[in-house]
Design a protein around this motif. Structure first.
Motif, PDB file in Angstrom:
ATOM      1  N   LEU A  10       0.739  -1.099  -0.063  1.00  0.00           N
ATOM      2  CA  LEU A  10       0.112   0.083   0.059  1.00  0.00           C
ATOM      3  C   LEU A  10       0.828   1.210   0.042  1.00  0.00           C
ATOM      4  CD1 LEU A  10      -3.042   1.143   0.007  1.00  0.00           C
ATOM      5  CD2 LEU A  10      -2.866   0.938   2.547  1.00  0.00           C
ATOM      6  N   ALA A  11       1.976   1.363   0.861  1.00  0.00           N
ATOM      7  CA  ALA A  11       2.923   2.213   0.659  1.00  0.00           C
ATOM      8  C   ALA A  11       3.304   2.615  -0.430  1.00  0.00           C
ATOM      9  CB  ALA A  11       3.982   2.052   1.804  1.00  0.00           C
ATOM     10  N   TRP A  12       3.852   1.685  -1.328  1.00  0.00           N
ATOM     11  CA  TRP A  12       4.631   1.606  -2.610  1.00  0.00           C
ATOM     12  C   TRP A  12       3.607   2.037  -3.472  1.00  0.00           C
ATOM     13  CZ3 TRP A  12       3.400  -0.364  -7.279  1.00  0.00           C
ATOM     14  CH2 TRP A  12       4.498  -0.463  -8.040  1.00  0.00           C
ATOM     15  N   ALA A  13       2.234   1.696  -3.622  1.00  0.00           N
ATOM     16  CA  ALA A  13       1.376   1.935  -4.404  1.00  0.00           C
ATOM     17  C   ALA A  13       0.920   3.320  -4.376  1.00  0.00           C
ATOM     18  CB  ALA A  13      -0.036   1.153  -4.240  1.00  0.00           C
ATOM     19  N   VAL A  14       0.581   3.799  -3.126  1.00  0.00           N
ATOM     20  CA  VAL A  14       0.253   5.227  -2.750  1.00  0.00           C
ATOM     21  C   VAL A  14       1.458   6.194  -3.106  1.00  0.00           C
ATOM     22  CG1 VAL A  14      -0.446   6.878  -0.758  1.00  0.00           C
ATOM     23  CG2 VAL A  14      -1.505   4.793  -1.117  1.00  0.00           C
ATOM     24  N   HIS A  15       2.529   5.903  -2.769  1.00  0.00           N
ATOM     25  CA  HIS A  15       3.502   6.913  -3.141  1.00  0.00           C
ATOM     26  C   HIS A  15       3.511   7.176  -4.822  1.00  0.00           C
ATOM     27  CE1 HIS A  15       5.601   6.468   0.730  1.00  0.00           C
ATOM     28  NE2 HIS A  15       5.637   7.823   0.705  1.00  0.00           N
ATOM     29  N   ARG A  16       3.629   6.305  -5.403  1.00  0.00           N
ATOM     30  CA  ARG A  16       3.702   6.143  -6.733  1.00  0.00           C
ATOM     31  C   ARG A  16       2.346   6.811  -7.602  1.00  0.00           C
ATOM     32  NH1 ARG A  16       6.934   3.096  -4.591  1.00  0.00           N
ATOM     33  NH2 ARG A  16       9.206   2.563  -5.343  1.00  0.00           N
ATOM     34  N   LEU A  17       1.301   6.470  -7.117  1.00  0.00           N
ATOM     35  CA  LEU A  17      -0.163   6.794  -7.785  1.00  0.00           C
ATOM     36  C   LEU A  17      -0.339   8.407  -7.287  1.00  0.00           C
ATOM     37  CD1 LEU A  17      -2.359   3.929  -6.673  1.00  0.00           C
ATOM     38  CD2 LEU A  17      -1.504   4.410  -8.973  1.00  0.00           C
ATOM     39  N   LEU A  18       0.204   8.716  -6.281  1.00  0.00           N
ATOM     40  CA  LEU A  18       0.105  10.167  -5.942  1.00  0.00           C
ATOM     41  C   LEU A  18       1.049  11.049  -6.813  1.00  0.00           C
ATOM     42  CD1 LEU A  18      -1.321  12.244  -4.160  1.00  0.00           C
ATOM     43  CD2 LEU A  18       0.777  11.681  -2.463  1.00  0.00           C
ATOM     44  N   LEU A  19       2.246  10.533  -7.160  1.00  0.00           N
ATOM     45  CA  LEU A  19       3.071  11.312  -8.043  1.00  0.00           C
ATOM     46  C   LEU A  19       2.418  11.037  -9.458  1.00  0.00           C
ATOM     47  CD1 LEU A  19       6.435  10.140  -7.038  1.00  0.00           C
ATOM     48  CD2 LEU A  19       5.301  12.461  -6.422  1.00  0.00           C
ATOM     49  N   VAL A  20       2.009  10.051  -9.807  1.00  0.00           N
ATOM     50  CA  VAL A  20       1.285   9.792 -11.218  1.00  0.00           C
ATOM     51  C   VAL A  20       0.008  10.798 -11.480  1.00  0.00           C
ATOM     52  CG1 VAL A  20      -0.034   8.338 -12.775  1.00  0.00           C
ATOM     53  CG2 VAL A  20       2.216   7.704 -11.901  1.00  0.00           C
ATOM     54  N   ALA A  21      -0.887  10.930 -10.221  1.00  0.00           N
ATOM     55  CA  ALA A  21      -1.960  11.882 -10.301  1.00  0.00           C
ATOM     56  C   ALA A  21      -1.474  13.070 -10.267  1.00  0.00           C
ATOM     57  CB  ALA A  21      -2.892  11.365  -9.214  1.00  0.00           C
ATOM     58  N   LEU A  22      -0.569  13.584  -9.687  1.00  0.00           N
ATOM     59  CA  LEU A  22      -0.080  14.963  -9.606  1.00  0.00           C
ATOM     60  C   LEU A  22       0.452  15.344 -11.198  1.00  0.00           C
ATOM     61  CD1 LEU A  22       1.863  15.465  -6.344  1.00  0.00           C
ATOM     62  CD2 LEU A  22      -0.344  16.291  -6.977  1.00  0.00           C
ATOM     63  N   VAL A  23       1.025  14.360 -11.866  1.00  0.00           N
ATOM     64  CA  VAL A  23       1.645  14.709 -13.087  1.00  0.00           C
ATOM     65  C   VAL A  23       0.322  14.794 -14.182  1.00  0.00           C
ATOM     66  CG1 VAL A  23       2.978  13.726 -15.078  1.00  0.00           C
ATOM     67  CG2 VAL A  23       3.717  13.955 -12.668  1.00  0.00           C
ATOM     68  N   ALA A  24      -0.471  13.924 -13.852  1.00  0.00           N
ATOM     69  CA  ALA A  24      -1.791  13.933 -14.612  1.00  0.00           C
ATOM     70  C   ALA A  24      -2.589  15.198 -14.425  1.00  0.00           C
ATOM     71  CB  ALA A  24      -2.717  12.974 -14.239  1.00  0.00           C
ATOM     72  N   GLN A  25      -2.609  15.828 -13.082  1.00  0.00           N
ATOM     73  CA  GLN A  25      -3.212  17.108 -12.943  1.00  0.00           C
ATOM     74  C   GLN A  25      -2.554  18.081 -13.883  1.00  0.00           C
ATOM     75  OE1 GLN A  25      -6.301  16.318 -11.947  1.00  0.00           O
ATOM     76  NE2 GLN A  25      -6.297  18.273 -10.647  1.00  0.00           N
ATOM     77  N   VAL A  26      -1.140  18.307 -13.669  1.00  0.00           N
ATOM     78  CA  VAL A  26      -0.464  19.551 -13.950  1.00  0.00           C
ATOM     79  C   VAL A  26      -0.477  19.619 -15.517  1.00  0.00           C
ATOM     80  CG1 VAL A  26       0.511  20.036 -12.086  1.00  0.00           C
ATOM     81  CG2 VAL A  26       1.832  18.543 -13.878  1.00  0.00           C
ATOM     82  N   ILE A  27      -0.665  18.338 -16.266  1.00  0.00           N
ATOM     83  CA  ILE A  27      -0.813  18.126 -17.563  1.00  0.00           C
ATOM     84  C   ILE A  27      -2.308  18.230 -18.173  1.00  0.00           C
ATOM     85  CG2 ILE A  27      -0.953  16.704 -19.661  1.00  0.00           C
ATOM     86  CD1 ILE A  27       1.872  15.467 -18.299  1.00  0.00           C
ATOM     87  N   THR A  28      -3.366  17.940 -17.509  1.00  0.00           N
ATOM     88  CA  THR A  28      -4.881  18.012 -17.942  1.00  0.00           C
ATOM     89  C   THR A  28      -5.234  19.441 -17.743  1.00  0.00           C
ATOM     90  OG1 THR A  28      -5.778  17.009 -15.818  1.00  0.00           O
ATOM     91  CG2 THR A  28      -5.416  15.625 -17.898  1.00  0.00           C
ATOM     92  N   GLY A  29      -4.760  20.132 -16.740  1.00  0.00           N
ATOM     93  CA  GLY A  29      -5.391  21.330 -16.264  1.00  0.00           C
ATOM     94  C   GLY A  29      -4.749  22.194 -17.713  1.00  0.00           C
ATOM     95  N   PRO A  30      -3.658  22.473 -18.139  1.00  0.00           N
ATOM     96  CA  PRO A  30      -3.330  23.311 -19.248  1.00  0.00           C
ATOM     97  C   PRO A  30      -3.946  22.739 -20.668  1.00  0.00           C
ATOM     98  CG  PRO A  30      -1.349  22.932 -18.124  1.00  0.00           C
ATOM     99  CD  PRO A  30      -2.301  22.104 -17.575  1.00  0.00           C
ATOM    100  N   LEU A  31      -3.944  21.419 -20.724  1.00  0.00           N
ATOM    101  CA  LEU A  31      -4.370  20.828 -21.747  1.00  0.00           C
ATOM    102  C   LEU A  31      -5.928  21.172 -22.046  1.00  0.00           C
ATOM    103  CD1 LEU A  31      -3.576  18.931 -24.147  1.00  0.00           C
ATOM    104  CD2 LEU A  31      -4.370  17.028 -22.717  1.00  0.00           C
ATOM    105  N   TYR A  32      -6.656  21.136 -20.735  1.00  0.00           N
ATOM    106  CA  TYR A  32      -8.005  21.575 -20.912  1.00  0.00           C
ATOM    107  C   TYR A  32      -8.189  22.995 -21.529  1.00  0.00           C
ATOM    108  CZ  TYR A  32     -12.283  23.120 -18.359  1.00  0.00           C
ATOM    109  OH  TYR A  32     -13.480  23.493 -18.139  1.00  0.00           O
ATOM    110  N   LEU A  33      -7.439  23.785 -21.286  1.00  0.00           N
ATOM    111  CA  LEU A  33      -7.400  25.272 -21.602  1.00  0.00           C
ATOM    112  C   LEU A  33      -6.930  25.097 -23.050  1.00  0.00           C
ATOM    113  CD1 LEU A  33      -5.987  26.922 -18.491  1.00  0.00           C
ATOM    114  CD2 LEU A  33      -8.329  26.889 -19.263  1.00  0.00           C
ATOM    115  N   PHE A  34      -5.800  24.580 -23.480  1.00  0.00           N
ATOM    116  CA  PHE A  34      -5.179  24.795 -24.795  1.00  0.00           C
ATOM    117  C   PHE A  34      -6.244  24.030 -25.881  1.00  0.00           C
ATOM    118  CE2 PHE A  34      -0.784  24.330 -22.754  1.00  0.00           C
ATOM    119  CZ  PHE A  34      -0.937  25.724 -22.404  1.00  0.00           C
TER     120      PHE A  34
END
Length: 173
Positions: free
Chosen positions: A84-108
């Protein structure tokens, strides 16, 4: 990938700066969603978008540095906790990258740019990719409303459990 025995000072700084920025972005996003009128919502979204430019830079740096430095050896006591610790750490980083990509992509993809507090605007002409506008919005909103808060809660609970179990081990009874 190497596993350092503990996180470096720079990693800890990256973690807490990211945690602060993500918290502010979540608060701004939730506040905009519950704004009493369009003017307030627009103002809150302009803050969310302007700050998002800097969050993009910090998150990309943080994830790249984490991948470079590696993850600390997992010291959870049971196999399910370690997984669970392994998964949460990595999923959190993946989710943050998805956020910072989809936010601008949504605008562009809507022909808009990332207006950074009126100082400058970052614009990529991606209107031809309008077909991904709705999926980008869906990922951004669902991740911001549910996925990231849930992962943060799990991360916080795991950190609290880790801290409290280490304190209990250190106490002479």
């Amino acid at each position: 990938m190497k596993q350092p025995p503990h996180y470096s000072g720079l990693s800890k700084l990256n973690h807490w700066v990211t945690a602060l920025l993500v918290t502010v972005m979540l608060v701004l996003g939730f506040a905009a969603g519950g704004a009493p009128d369009e003017a307030t919502e627009g103002y809150l979204m302009s803050l969310h978008i302007g700050l998002g430019f800097f969050v993009f830079l910090v998150v990309i740096w943080r994830v790249a540095y984490r991948l470079y430095e590696g993850f600390k050896a997992n010291t959870a006591s049971t196999a399910p906790e370690r997984w669970l610790a392994w998964a949460v750490h990595r999923l959190l980083l993946v989710a943050l990258v998805a956020q910072v990509i989809t936010g601008p992509l949504y605008l562009f993809t809507e022909g808009e740019g990332v207006d950074v507090f009126g100082w400058f605007t970052v614009y990529l002409p991606l209107e031809s990719l309008a077909v991904i506008h709705e999926p980008a919005e869906l990922v951004h909103v669902v991740s911001g409303l549910y996925v990231i808060p849930a992962l943060i809660a799990l991360h916080f609970l795991g950190a609290a459990r880790h801290y409290l179990s280490n304190r209990a081990d250190a106490v002479d009874l």
